[in-house]
Each structure stands twice: as structure tokens, then as C-alpha cells.
Design a protein around this motif. Structure first.
Motif, mmCIF file in Angstrom:
data_model
loop_
_atom_site.group_PDB
_atom_site.id
_atom_site.type_symbol
_atom_site.label_atom_id
_atom_site.label_comp_id
_atom_site.label_asym_id
_atom_site.label_seq_id
_atom_site.Cartn_x
_atom_site.Cartn_y
_atom_site.Cartn_z
ATOM 1 N N GLU A 103 0.971 -1.134 -0.558
ATOM 2 C CA GLU A 103 -0.269 0.183 -0.193
ATOM 3 C C GLU A 103 1.058 1.596 0.245
ATOM 4 N N ILE A 104 0.997 2.063 -0.996
ATOM 5 C CA ILE A 104 1.533 3.670 -0.761
ATOM 6 C C ILE A 104 1.049 4.559 -0.215
ATOM 7 N N ILE A 105 2.204 4.770 0.787
ATOM 8 C CA ILE A 105 1.533 5.559 1.858
ATOM 9 C C ILE A 105 2.470 6.940 1.820
ATOM 10 N N SER A 106 3.344 7.325 0.446
ATOM 11 C CA SER A 106 3.154 8.850 -0.026
ATOM 12 C C SER A 106 4.215 8.841 -1.254
ATOM 13 N N MET A 107 3.636 9.685 -1.808
ATOM 14 C CA MET A 107 4.967 9.570 -3.455
ATOM 15 C C MET A 107 4.954 10.987 -3.574
ATOM 16 N N SER A 108 6.262 11.293 -4.665
ATOM 17 C CA SER A 108 7.079 12.447 -4.988
ATOM 18 C C SER A 108 7.268 12.138 -6.411
ATOM 19 N N GLU A 109 6.478 12.372 -7.289
ATOM 20 C CA GLU A 109 6.593 11.773 -9.291
ATOM 21 C C GLU A 109 7.323 12.361 -9.741
ATOM 22 N N GLY A 110 8.377 12.087 -10.044
ATOM 23 C CA GLY A 110 9.408 12.560 -10.937
ATOM 24 C C GLY A 110 9.036 13.681 -12.093
ATOM 25 N N ASP A 111 9.335 14.328 -12.775
ATOM 26 C CA ASP A 111 9.422 15.732 -14.307
ATOM 27 C C ASP A 111 9.333 14.853 -14.726
ATOM 28 N N VAL A 112 9.517 13.476 -15.356
ATOM 29 C CA VAL A 112 9.666 12.718 -16.842
ATOM 30 C C VAL A 112 9.187 11.238 -16.017
ATOM 31 N N GLY A 113 8.431 11.035 -15.502
ATOM 32 C CA GLY A 113 8.585 9.657 -14.737
ATOM 33 C C GLY A 113 9.243 9.531 -13.734
ATOM 34 N N GLY A 114 8.635 8.156 -13.165
ATOM 35 C CA GLY A 114 9.224 7.452 -11.641
ATOM 36 C C GLY A 114 9.036 8.613 -10.197
ATOM 37 N N TYR A 115 10.167 8.065 -9.924
ATOM 38 C CA TYR A 115 9.696 8.792 -8.577
ATOM 39 C C TYR A 115 11.019 9.294 -7.975
ATOM 40 N N LYS A 116 10.405 10.469 -7.014
ATOM 41 C CA LYS A 116 11.382 11.319 -6.689
ATOM 42 C C LYS A 116 11.575 10.460 -4.799
ATOM 43 N N GLU A 117 10.899 10.137 -4.478
ATOM 44 C CA GLU A 117 10.626 9.148 -3.616
ATOM 45 C C GLU A 117 9.551 8.460 -3.494
ATOM 46 N N ILE A 118 8.829 7.458 -2.478
ATOM 47 C CA ILE A 118 8.093 7.001 -2.663
ATOM 48 C C ILE A 118 8.196 5.944 -1.022
ATOM 49 N N ILE A 119 7.069 5.790 -0.744
ATOM 50 C CA ILE A 119 7.210 5.419 0.554
ATOM 51 C C ILE A 119 6.065 4.124 0.433
ATOM 52 N N ALA A 120 5.928 3.179 0.933
ATOM 53 C CA ALA A 120 5.111 2.221 0.420
ATOM 54 C C ALA A 120 5.275 1.161 2.018
ATOM 55 N N GLY A 121 3.483 0.569 2.615
ATOM 56 C CA GLY A 121 3.489 -0.322 3.715
ATOM 57 C C GLY A 121 3.704 -1.759 2.517
ATOM 58 N N VAL A 122 4.421 -3.094 3.131
ATOM 59 C CA VAL A 122 4.105 -4.092 2.825
ATOM 60 C C VAL A 122 4.171 -5.284 4.073
ATOM 61 N N ARG A 123 3.643 -6.210 3.924
ATOM 62 C CA ARG A 123 2.151 -6.157 4.752
ATOM 63 C C ARG A 123 2.162 -8.421 4.210
ATOM 64 N N GLY A 124 2.791 -9.379 5.169
ATOM 65 C CA GLY A 124 2.214 -10.577 4.933
ATOM 66 C C GLY A 124 3.289 -11.068 5.532
ATOM 67 N N GLU A 125 4.007 -12.887 5.317
ATOM 68 C CA GLU A 125 4.269 -13.812 6.048
ATOM 69 C C GLU A 125 6.018 -12.872 5.830
ATOM 70 N N GLY A 126 6.332 -13.347 7.174
ATOM 71 C CA GLY A 126 8.299 -13.343 6.667
ATOM 72 C C GLY A 126 8.814 -11.922 5.688
ATOM 73 N N VAL A 127 7.383 -11.054 6.016
ATOM 74 C CA VAL A 127 8.533 -9.456 5.157
ATOM 75 C C VAL A 127 9.479 -8.860 5.422
ATOM 76 N N PHE A 128 9.391 -8.661 6.473
ATOM 77 C CA PHE A 128 10.678 -7.855 6.553
ATOM 78 C C PHE A 128 12.154 -9.107 6.744
ATOM 79 N N ALA A 129 12.133 -10.643 6.577
ATOM 80 C CA ALA A 129 13.409 -11.580 6.511
ATOM 81 C C ALA A 129 13.725 -11.444 5.365
ATOM 82 N N ARG A 130 13.070 -11.336 4.312
ATOM 83 C CA ARG A 130 13.873 -10.845 2.997
ATOM 84 C C ARG A 130 13.748 -9.919 2.421
ATOM 85 N N MET A 131 12.968 -8.620 3.257
ATOM 86 C CA MET A 131 13.133 -7.415 2.293
ATOM 87 C C MET A 131 14.771 -6.517 2.887
#
Length: 361
Positions: free
Chosen positions: A146-174
């Protein structure tokens, strides 16, 4: 080699937990015992399998020592003994891995932060590539993002993007993704065909609950302002954007994606709590890792961890000197597990080596 004394300790601890749980302890103690019992189950299963294998080996040695054993039985027994001799070291290694100290954050959900680094527009485009890689990776593992916040780049992509990731063992791998990711390729805007090098920074933080991090209101400075869009123009007529500064640590979080100041404050506090928790955890992890000669996945956001070279179609993880010539599959998120599995294996080997050094000292 895993001693019989160690095996007795593991099985004895399981019996002790079962006894304590049957004595109807208070709810908090019961929850803690249940968690330990659950964590111990795979260890106990592997230990019993090892003990059975060792017993069978002893029985086969006794059988083969009998000179009256007929040829067919001897051949079968020797084949079985050879297979068991191969399986015992594998089981001992499996148990050693299971007994390694656990990172208590491994089972948590995560906050993923991707930021464009050096390289201007190309860095923002690369940050977009990385974020889509993680989106696909989350899909492969059945996680929710789930995207929490984002700042898009001038020609695409992102200057910054923050998201929450939920599931089994997420942090162990990420958690192994934290650090500087570098890309080498010809940008779409480049007319002379020159290869450029750009970078993006990834931070993966374990999600923190209110009980993990106590944030006092007096320790916060909260500023509100109008949300701004591209070029700085106001996109909101009310002061809905929020900037929270945690005075003791100096950590600053801004949030303006929501039209409601209350929602922006809640999102900012969630990110702030995760960053404070991660800083405290990193301090403890650094102390634990000080005795190691090398550390995989230190989480240092200034460390260059991986290069994506598009002209050569390769991905290189510099922490373990791993190079895969399947950039397309990795950047698509489908082959990222090959890199992360190798990092986990290397990290486990480093922990085992450190434990062996301590035991031998």
C-alpha cells in the motif's frame, strides 16, 4: 557435530514448555510460551529425525558386522548406510541454522522507502524501476503493498516513494535490500548513446507498533502547511500537510498526500515510529555484528550494494560478489529471490562461523 546432550536440552525444553502451558499461566505468559513452543517445533522435528538416523546407523553397523549376513541383505544395508551417512551432516546443518539467534523483526511487516539519488531524471526513472520490481516481488510472495506517500519525477519515476508491505516474513527477506542501488544504462533522453551511471537509495524498515516505540507528545514539533504540487504551486486551500520532527533523535517526517491533516499526521507518525524503531534495532544489531569479520545486509543506506548493468544484462550484488546475467528477470521481480536467497545463505554462514569461533575460544 550436534551432541546428544544438546539434543536432550532441546527435547527437554519442549517438554518443559508443554508442562508450563498445562498449568494455566496468566494470558501474557501463555502467549509467550505458545510462541516459543511454535518456534521450537521445526527444531524438535529435525532433532528427532537426526536421532532416528543416528540410531539406524548404529543398527546397520551392527548388522554389517555379522559375518553370516547374506550378500543381498549386506548390499541393501550398505546402500542404506551410505544414504544415512549423507543425510546426518545435512540434518546437523539444518538444525544449526534453526538454532541461530533470531532477528526479532523478521516476522514483521515493513515500510519500504525508495528515493532517487545522483543522476537527476534518470535516477528518478530508476527509482520507479526499483519500486515496480518490489511491487512484482510482493505479488509473487502473496504480500500486500500500500503506497503511503510519493513524489513523482519530472519525466516519470519517483523522486521518493514510501509504501507499507504486509505479509508473512516480509522483513526477513526485504531487509537485505537496504542500501544504494546503482544503474548503468543509456537514458532514454540521451541522444549520443553514452552510458550513464545513476543511483537510488532503498530503505526497508520493520513496521513498529505503538507498544514498540513510546513517543511522547512533548518530544514532537509538529508544523502544518499547505500541500504543494509540481513547481511548488499550492494544490490545497487548507493547511493539511504535516511535518513532524522528533526532537530527541532529529528524525523529520513530512506527509502531504492526504487532503485531511489528521490522516497525514497518522501516516507521518507511522513512518516516524518505524524509523525510530529501526535506528534502535540497528544499534543493537551493530553491537551483535561487531564480533563478525563480515556482515551481510548491514542495512547501511550509504553502502553501495548492487549494480544493474543494462548493456551487459547483468546484476551484481557487491556484498557477496554474486553476478547474474538475467537482469530482465531480476528487475521484473521474478528472479530477485535468487539474489536474496544467496544473501540469506551467506548471512547464515557468517553467523555460524561467528558462533563456532566463540565456542572454540
Amino acid at each position: 557435530m550436534l551432541s546428544e546432550q544438546k539434543i536432550d536440552q532441546i527435547l527437554g525444553r519442549q517438554a518443559e514448555i508443554e508442562r508450563k502451558m498445562s498449568e494455566n499461566p496468566d494470558p501474557d505468559a501463555y502467549v509467550a510460551l505458545s510462541k516459543e513452543f511454535s518456534d521450537l517445533q521445526p527444531v524438535v522435528a529435525a532433532v528427532r529425525k537426526l536421532r532416528d538416523a543416528r540410531t539406524e546407523l548404529t543398527d546397520l553397523d551392527t548388522m554389517l558386522a555379522d559375518k553370516g549376513l547374506d550378500d543381498d541383505m549386506r548390499e541393501m544395508a550398505e546402500e542404506e548406510r551410505a544414504a544415512l551417512r549423507d543425510s546426518v551432516p545435512e540434518l546437523e546443518h539444518e538444525i544449526s541454522i534453526l538454532l541461530l539467534p533470531k532477528d526479532m523483526a523478521d516476522e514483521r511487516n515493513a515500510i519500504l522507502e525508495v528515493r532517487a539519488g545522483t543522476g537527476g531524471d534518470e535516477a528518478a526513472l530508476f527509482a520507479g524501476n526499483l519500486f515496480r520490481m518490489y511491487q512484482r516481488y510482493a505479488e509473487v510472495h502473496g504480500w500486500k503493498m500500500e503506497i503511503i506517500s510519493m513524489s513523482e519525477g519530472d519525466v516519470g519515476g519517483y523522486k521518493e516513494i514510501i509504501a507499507g508491505v504486509r505479509g508473512e516474513g516480509v522483513f526477513a527477506r526485504m531487509k537485505f535490500e537496504s542500501g544504494v542501488h546503482r544503474v548503468q544504462r543509456v537514458p532514454e533522453t540521451e541522444t549520443s548513446g553514452r552510458i550513464h551511471t545513476s543511483a537510488a537509495t532503498v530503505a526497508v524498515l520493520p513496521e513498529a507498533e505503538e507498544v514498540d516505540v513510546q513517543i511522547e507528545e512533548k518530544d514532537l514539533r509538529i508544523d502544518v502547511f499547505r500541500a504543494s504540487g509540481p513547481g511548488g504551486q499550492s494544490v490545497n486551500t487548507t493547511d493539511s500537510a504535516v511535518r513532524i520532527t522528533h526532537i530527541p533523535t532529529g528524525i523529520v517526517v513530512s506527509q502531504q498526500d492526504e487532503k485531511s491533516q489528521h490522516k497525514n499526521r497518522a501516516k507521518a507518525l507511522k513512518i516516524l515510529r518505524a524509523r525510530i524503531f529501526d535506528a534502535e534495532r540497528a544499534k543493537v544489531e551493530a553491537e551483535r555484528a561487531a564480533a563478525r569479520k563480515g556482515q551481510v545486509g548491514s542495512g547501511d543506506r550509504s553502502e553501495r550494494i548492487r549494480t544493474y548493468n543494462f548493456p551487459q544484462g547483468r546484476v551484481t550484488d557487491h556484498r557477496i560478489n554474486l553476478t547474474l546475467y538475467k537482469l530482465d528477470q531480476v528487475i521484473a521481480g521474478d528472479a530477485l529471490d535468487e539474489v536474496i536467497d544467496a544473501l540469506i545463505t551467506e548471512d547464515q554462514a557468517a553467523q555460524l562461523a561467528a558462533l563456532n569461533e566463540v565456542e572454540e575460544a
